[in-house]
Enzyme design. Structure first.
Site, PDB file in Angstrom:
ATOM      1  N   ASN A 176      20.655  17.023   9.467  1.00 45.46           N
ATOM      2  CA  ASN A 176      20.037  17.694  10.616  1.00 45.46           C
ATOM      3  C   ASN A 176      21.018  17.948  11.761  1.00 45.46           C
ATOM      4  O   ASN A 176      21.051  19.039  12.324  1.00 45.46           O
ATOM      5  CB  ASN A 176      18.845  16.878  11.107  1.00 45.46           C
ATOM      6  CG  ASN A 176      17.644  17.078  10.204  1.00 45.46           C
ATOM      7  OD1 ASN A 176      17.341  18.199   9.812  1.00 45.46           O
ATOM      8  ND2 ASN A 176      16.968  16.002   9.841  1.00 45.46           N
ATOM      9  N   ASP A 193      18.250  11.097   3.224  1.00 42.56           N
ATOM     10  CA  ASP A 193      16.943  10.964   3.894  1.00 42.56           C
ATOM     11  C   ASP A 193      15.948  12.053   3.473  1.00 42.56           C
ATOM     12  O   ASP A 193      14.745  11.918   3.718  1.00 42.56           O
ATOM     13  CB  ASP A 193      17.124  11.025   5.417  1.00 42.56           C
ATOM     14  CG  ASP A 193      17.907   9.838   5.945  1.00 42.56           C
ATOM     15  OD1 ASP A 193      18.036   8.844   5.226  1.00 42.56           O
ATOM     16  OD2 ASP A 193      18.398   9.919   7.092  1.00 42.56           O
ATOM     17  N   ARG A 218       8.493 -15.743  -4.291  1.00 41.20           N
ATOM     18  CA  ARG A 218       8.798 -15.345  -2.903  1.00 41.20           C
ATOM     19  C   ARG A 218       8.241 -13.961  -2.567  1.00 41.20           C
ATOM     20  O   ARG A 218       8.005 -13.141  -3.462  1.00 41.20           O
ATOM     21  CB  ARG A 218      10.324 -15.267  -2.721  1.00 41.20           C
ATOM     22  CG  ARG A 218      10.975 -16.608  -2.565  1.00 41.20           C
ATOM     23  CD  ARG A 218      12.478 -16.460  -2.508  1.00 41.20           C
ATOM     24  NE  ARG A 218      13.102 -17.736  -2.208  1.00 41.20           N
ATOM     25  CZ  ARG A 218      14.347 -18.047  -2.478  1.00 41.20           C
ATOM     26  NH1 ARG A 218      15.141 -17.172  -3.058  1.00 41.20           N
ATOM     27  NH2 ARG A 218      14.824 -19.226  -2.147  1.00 41.20           N
ATOM     28  N   GLY A 239      16.758   5.077   6.119  1.00 37.19           N
ATOM     29  CA  GLY A 239      15.841   6.108   6.595  1.00 37.19           C
ATOM     30  C   GLY A 239      15.294   5.682   7.937  1.00 37.19           C
ATOM     31  O   GLY A 239      14.378   4.866   8.014  1.00 37.19           O
ATOM     32  N   GLU A 299      14.079   1.497   7.059  1.00 40.17           N
ATOM     33  CA  GLU A 299      14.879   1.041   8.196  1.00 40.17           C
ATOM     34  C   GLU A 299      14.182   1.335   9.538  1.00 40.17           C
ATOM     35  O   GLU A 299      14.184   0.514  10.446  1.00 40.17           O
ATOM     36  CB  GLU A 299      16.162   1.869   8.106  1.00 40.17           C
ATOM     37  CG  GLU A 299      17.362   1.392   8.758  1.00 40.17           C
ATOM     38  CD  GLU A 299      18.480   2.440   8.563  1.00 40.17           C
ATOM     39  OE1 GLU A 299      18.251   3.543   8.022  1.00 40.17           O
ATOM     40  OE2 GLU A 299      19.576   2.116   9.000  1.00 40.17           O
ATOM     41  N   ARG A 327      24.387   5.026  -0.317  1.00 40.41           N
ATOM     42  CA  ARG A 327      25.101   6.294  -0.120  1.00 40.41           C
ATOM     43  C   ARG A 327      26.380   6.362  -0.952  1.00 40.41           C
ATOM     44  O   ARG A 327      27.135   7.341  -0.836  1.00 40.41           O
ATOM     45  CB  ARG A 327      25.460   6.456   1.364  1.00 40.41           C
ATOM     46  CG  ARG A 327      24.275   6.553   2.292  1.00 40.41           C
ATOM     47  CD  ARG A 327      24.507   7.557   3.395  1.00 40.41           C
ATOM     48  NE  ARG A 327      25.777   7.419   4.052  1.00 40.41           N
ATOM     49  CZ  ARG A 327      25.936   7.034   5.324  1.00 40.41           C
ATOM     50  NH1 ARG A 327      24.896   6.750   6.069  1.00 40.41           N
ATOM     51  NH2 ARG A 327      27.135   6.970   5.853  1.00 40.41           N
TER      52      ARG A 327
HETATM   53  O1  F6P Z   1      21.281   9.876   7.545  1.00 43.68           O
HETATM   54  C1  F6P Z   1      21.623   9.087   6.481  1.00 43.68           C
HETATM   55  C2  F6P Z   1      21.642   7.640   6.879  1.00 43.68           C
HETATM   56  O2  F6P Z   1      22.090   6.923   5.755  1.00 43.68           O
HETATM   57  C3  F6P Z   1      20.322   7.074   7.389  1.00 43.68           C
HETATM   58  O3  F6P Z   1      19.394   6.809   6.387  1.00 43.68           O
HETATM   59  C4  F6P Z   1      20.800   5.854   8.119  1.00 43.68           C
HETATM   60  O4  F6P Z   1      19.875   5.469   9.096  1.00 43.68           O
HETATM   61  C5  F6P Z   1      22.091   6.306   8.725  1.00 43.68           C
HETATM   62  O5  F6P Z   1      22.556   7.369   7.914  1.00 43.68           O
HETATM   63  C6  F6P Z   1      23.160   5.257   8.807  1.00 43.68           C
HETATM   64  O6  F6P Z   1      24.246   5.799   9.458  1.00 43.68           O
HETATM   65  P1  F6P Z   1      25.724   5.215   9.525  1.00 43.68           P
HETATM   66  O7  F6P Z   1      26.413   5.586   8.259  1.00 43.68           O
HETATM   67  O8  F6P Z   1      26.327   5.893  10.692  1.00 43.68           O
HETATM   68  O9  F6P Z   1      25.608   3.726   9.659  1.00 43.68           O
END
Ligand code: F6P
Length: 359
Positions: free
Chosen positions: A114, A138, A173, A181, A233, A287
């Site tokens: 975005n 995301d 547990r 996200g 998150e 990622r």
């Molecule tokens: O936008 C992708 C994302 O992985 C989100 O899900 C997450 O909140 C953010 O990037 C984390 O960002 P950074 O890599 O700057 O810690």
């Protein structure tokens, strides 16, 4: 006529960036041969601002289909700062235009989420020929049904949930798994369903901690000695949802660095249900690494489509998947918007039908 095409990757990385870069490049060379020159802008908009770029050759795009990350490097250069002149006295938009002109680019492909698209939409009106490509785990870019990187992250998060099941069961547990996200819950929703989570908490649907605990207790009464809670998150509770974002963020900050939604949910569940609770945060692993087959195909579809847009000089747009067809949306139509999980989303109904608690 010869064309010089710039490419940059901006914002958080994700699997499929290199596959998309390759898709664009291979399709451009196939279509235009010696009539195309590709220029790689390094580290996203930061490279465009600072004039960091390099001439690429066909060889640079070989063997990168399966490679995670981005061969061009990336950086977060926040959109809200793009118009702000900071201590270095640099007018960022003017600097980006200058680099574009110095590199003699005919167009610039911006691969990102975005924020990247918002900045791309600033550059279009000042005369840069921009084509966007929708990247993010995301899956929250407006106007496209899917972004590349999302499905690989779903696979990774699903594997985490799968593996957590056996340890949760062994130890009786409650396991709270924090899925990436911040604003959009797509990744948590899809991996939660794929991994068989019992409770799924999304930023778009504020949770009530009592209902979360009730769901855990209901399962225990029916004989399940463990529960899996998939927490986005950016999940927030109903009280926080009534507050301004900056106010609840300040409140959490007061409680200390560890006062994330996931940690607070885990603490409350343990206290209210008496069941031992643990937190698991796969974080940036979601990622990392090689893109899935789905994302390789999507990246190749998007990349080759973008090459067609370059050849047709169709600029000021971003590539999108709409109803299973690759198309292009005007940048101006999608910039400034995000695509969260809507309340009437089919997949939410699937979750409800499965008896999954949404908090
Ligand atoms: O936008 C992708 C994302 O992985 C989100 O899900 C997450 O909140 C953010 O990037 C984390 O960002 P950074 O890599 O700057 O810690």
């Amino acid at each position: 006529m010869k064309k010089r095409v710039g490419i940059l990757t901006s914002g958080g990385d994700c699997p499929g960036l290199n596959a998309t870069i390759r898709g664009v490049a291979k399709a451009l060379y196939a279509r235009m041969g010696d009539n195309v020159e590709i220029v790689g802008i390094l580290n996203g908009y930061s490279g465009l601002i600072n004039g960091d770029y390099k001439e690429m050759s066909e060889d640079d795009f070989r063997g990168i289909l399966t490679l995670g990350g981005t061969i061009l490097g990336t950086k977060r250069t926040p959109f809200k700062m793009m118009r702000v002149v900071e201590d270095d006295n640099v007018d960022k938009v003017a600097a980006m235009k200058k680099t574009y002109q110095d590199a003699k680019l005919d167009c610039l492909l911006c691969l990102g989420g975005n924020g990247t698209h918002n900045t791309a939409n600033l550059l279009s009106p000042v005369g840069l020929n921009i084509i966007g490509l929708p990247k993010t785990i995301d899956n929250d870019i407006f106007g496209t049904d899917v972004t590349f990187g999302f499905h690989t992250a779903v696979d990774i998060a699903t594997e985490v949930i799968d593996r957590i099941h056996t340890t949760a069961g062994s130890h009786s547990r409650v396991m709270c798994i924090e899925i990436m996200g911040n604003k959009a819950g797509w990744l948590t929703l899809y991996s939660g369903i794929a991994g068989g989570a019992d409770i799924i908490l999304l930023p778009e649907m504020p949770y009530d901690i009592d209902r979360v605990c009730e769901a855990v207790e209901r399962r225990a009464k029916r004989g399940s000695n463990f529960s899996i809670i998939a927490v986005a998150e950016g999940a927030m509770n109903v009280e926080e949802a009534r507050m301004k974002r900056k106010d609840w963020m300040a409140k959490r900050a007061e409680q200390g660095f560890g006062a994330t939604a996931t940690n607070r949910i885990a603490q409350a569940v343990q206290k209210k249900t008496g069941m031992e609770t643990r937190v698991c945060i796969p974080g940036h692993m979601q990622r990392g690494g090689s893109p899935s087959a789905y994302d390789r195909v999507l990246a190749t579809q998007f990349g080759s489509y973008a090459a067609g847009l370059v050849a047709d000089e169709h600029y000021g747009v971003t590539v999108a998947m709409v109803n299973r067809h690759v198309t292009a949306n005007p940048l101006a139509d999608i910039a400034g918007k995000t695509r969260g999980v809507p309340g009437d989303c089919d997949m939410l109904n699937v979750a409800r039908a499965m008896g999954i608690s949404l908090g």
